[in-house]
Design a protein around this motif. Structure first.
Motif, PDB file in Angstrom:
ATOM      1  N   ARG A 189       0.812  -1.220   0.000  1.00  0.00           N
ATOM      2  CA  ARG A 189       0.000   0.000   0.000  1.00  0.00           C
ATOM      3  C   ARG A 189       0.840   1.263   0.000  1.00  0.00           C
ATOM      4  NH1 ARG A 189      -3.826  -2.867   4.528  1.00  0.00           N
ATOM      5  NH2 ARG A 189      -4.568  -4.514   3.118  1.00  0.00           N
ATOM      6  N   ASP A 190       2.090   1.158   0.443  1.00  0.00           N
ATOM      7  CA  ASP A 190       2.969   2.322   0.421  1.00  0.00           C
ATOM      8  C   ASP A 190       3.289   2.771  -0.998  1.00  0.00           C
ATOM      9  OD1 ASP A 190       3.131   2.711   3.120  1.00  0.00           O
ATOM     10  OD2 ASP A 190       5.008   1.615   3.381  1.00  0.00           O
ATOM     11  N   ASN A 191       2.986   1.928  -1.981  1.00  0.00           N
ATOM     12  CA  ASN A 191       3.269   2.277  -3.369  1.00  0.00           C
ATOM     13  C   ASN A 191       2.078   2.928  -4.073  1.00  0.00           C
ATOM     14  OD1 ASN A 191       6.056   1.111  -4.186  1.00  0.00           O
ATOM     15  ND2 ASN A 191       5.130  -0.511  -2.960  1.00  0.00           N
ATOM     16  N   PHE A 192       0.968   3.106  -3.347  1.00  0.00           N
ATOM     17  CA  PHE A 192      -0.256   3.607  -3.969  1.00  0.00           C
ATOM     18  C   PHE A 192      -0.728   4.901  -3.335  1.00  0.00           C
ATOM     19  CE2 PHE A 192      -0.317  -0.902  -4.817  1.00  0.00           C
ATOM     20  CZ  PHE A 192      -0.905  -1.019  -6.067  1.00  0.00           C
ATOM     21  N   CYS A 193      -1.365   5.733  -4.148  1.00  0.00           N
ATOM     22  CA  CYS A 193      -2.219   6.782  -3.618  1.00  0.00           C
ATOM     23  C   CYS A 193      -3.561   6.672  -4.356  1.00  0.00           C
ATOM     24  CB  CYS A 193      -1.608   8.168  -3.765  1.00  0.00           C
ATOM     25  SG  CYS A 193      -1.045   8.603  -5.411  1.00  0.00           S
ATOM     26  N   MET A 194      -4.633   7.029  -3.672  1.00  0.00           N
ATOM     27  CA  MET A 194      -5.972   6.818  -4.210  1.00  0.00           C
ATOM     28  C   MET A 194      -6.813   8.087  -4.124  1.00  0.00           C
ATOM     29  SD  MET A 194      -6.959   3.120  -2.511  1.00  0.00           S
ATOM     30  CE  MET A 194      -8.448   2.962  -3.484  1.00  0.00           C
ATOM     31  N   VAL A 195      -7.649   8.270  -5.130  1.00  0.00           N
ATOM     32  CA  VAL A 195      -8.693   9.289  -5.079  1.00  0.00           C
ATOM     33  C   VAL A 195      -9.996   8.577  -5.419  1.00  0.00           C
ATOM     34  CG1 VAL A 195      -9.576  11.457  -5.984  1.00  0.00           C
ATOM     35  CG2 VAL A 195      -7.112  11.105  -5.789  1.00  0.00           C
TER      36      VAL A 195
END
Length: 267
Positions: A102-108
């Motif tokens: 999850r540290d490799n992702f950002c989400m909107v």
């Protein structure tokens, strides 16, 4: 409540080695991925094979219940796979801790999420020592500069349930938050759904620039927003039934073409 208390805790992954460094490229491979929810014994994703190369914009489209959001859930290890594997930069996500994945992702997401605190705190979230220049650049990109300048305390203005922010402004804040996070892989779930058309065009143009060098997965409900995607995965009942560019899928005159025309052709 009792069902919640009876849930098995997630397995301890503290011994898993750190396998990906902060220079992640963002190559993602779905290798015969299969997934089903244990409580229903129903397979939602049957045999997903797809590849996203670093910097590509991948759109995931399909009717309600096709499995679009489920793909994101298994990609970020909110659920473990029933079968198959997912690789990030050649590393199997099963061999990585959930936190590392999850540290490799950002989400909107389609539904905005802001907490009671200052605008600055909502923008930087858990990052430390973020200079105002970075905030300024992100807010300029999504069209929030005027709002920030008109607030009594700028970035230090407190957001509360009573704050007079429109749905579009809230969504712009969450997009700016993702820009500041600057992760190698970005997930957008119809991120401009609450924004008027004029603002959407400005953000879409800015996001196209920011997505360069970053792998982006776009869950699209309005097909007009993903015409410029590098690759489109068309899902139906858990399977990728078509894939290609917008133009090639229209020329194929298949499921995607029918879906596209249903949104734009007059009845």
């Amino acid at each position: 409540m009792f069902e919640f208390l009876d849930e098995e805790p997630l397995p301890d992954e503290s011994e898993k080695a750190h396998l990906i460094n902060w220079n992640t490229h963002g190559d993602v491979v779905f290798d015969h991925v299969q997934f089903g929810y244990e409580d229903t014994n129903k397979i939602v994703i049957h045999d997903l094979c797809a590849e996203a190369r670093s910097g590509e914009k991948i759109a995931i489209v399909g009717p309600t219940g096709a499995g679009k959001t489920t793909i994101v859930n298994v990609l970020m290890r909110f659920h473990d796979l029933t079968g198959g594997d997912i690789y990030i930069d050649g590393v199997n996500t099963k061999d990585m801790s959930r936190q590392e994945v999850r540290d490799n992702f950002c989400m909107v997401l389609q539904d905005t999420w802001l907490f009671e605190g200052t605008i600055r705190e909502n923008l930087v979230y858990n990052l430390k020592d973020v200079p105002d220049s970075v905030l300024d650049e992100a807010c300029e990109t999504v069209g929030l500069t005027h709002l920030i300048n008109t607030l009594p305390e700028g970035y230090d203005t407190v957001i509360s349930d009573d704050a007079n922010l429109s749905a579009g402004q809230k969504q712009q804040l969450t997009i700016a938050r993702a820009i500041i996070a600057n992760k190698p892989i970005l997930i957008l779930d119809e991120a401009t759904s609450s924004i008027d058309t004029r603002t959407e065009l400005k953000i879409q143009e800015a996001m196209d620039k920011l997505m360069q060098g970053r792998t982006t997965f776009v869950i699209a409900h309005r097909l007009s927003t993903i015409k410029n995607a590098d690759w489109i995965l068309v899902l139906n009942e858990g399977d990728v039934i078509e894939q290609g560019t917008h133009e090639s899928l229209l020329e194929a005159n298949g499921f995607y073409a029918d879906l596209y025309r249903s949104q734009f052709d007059p009845v």
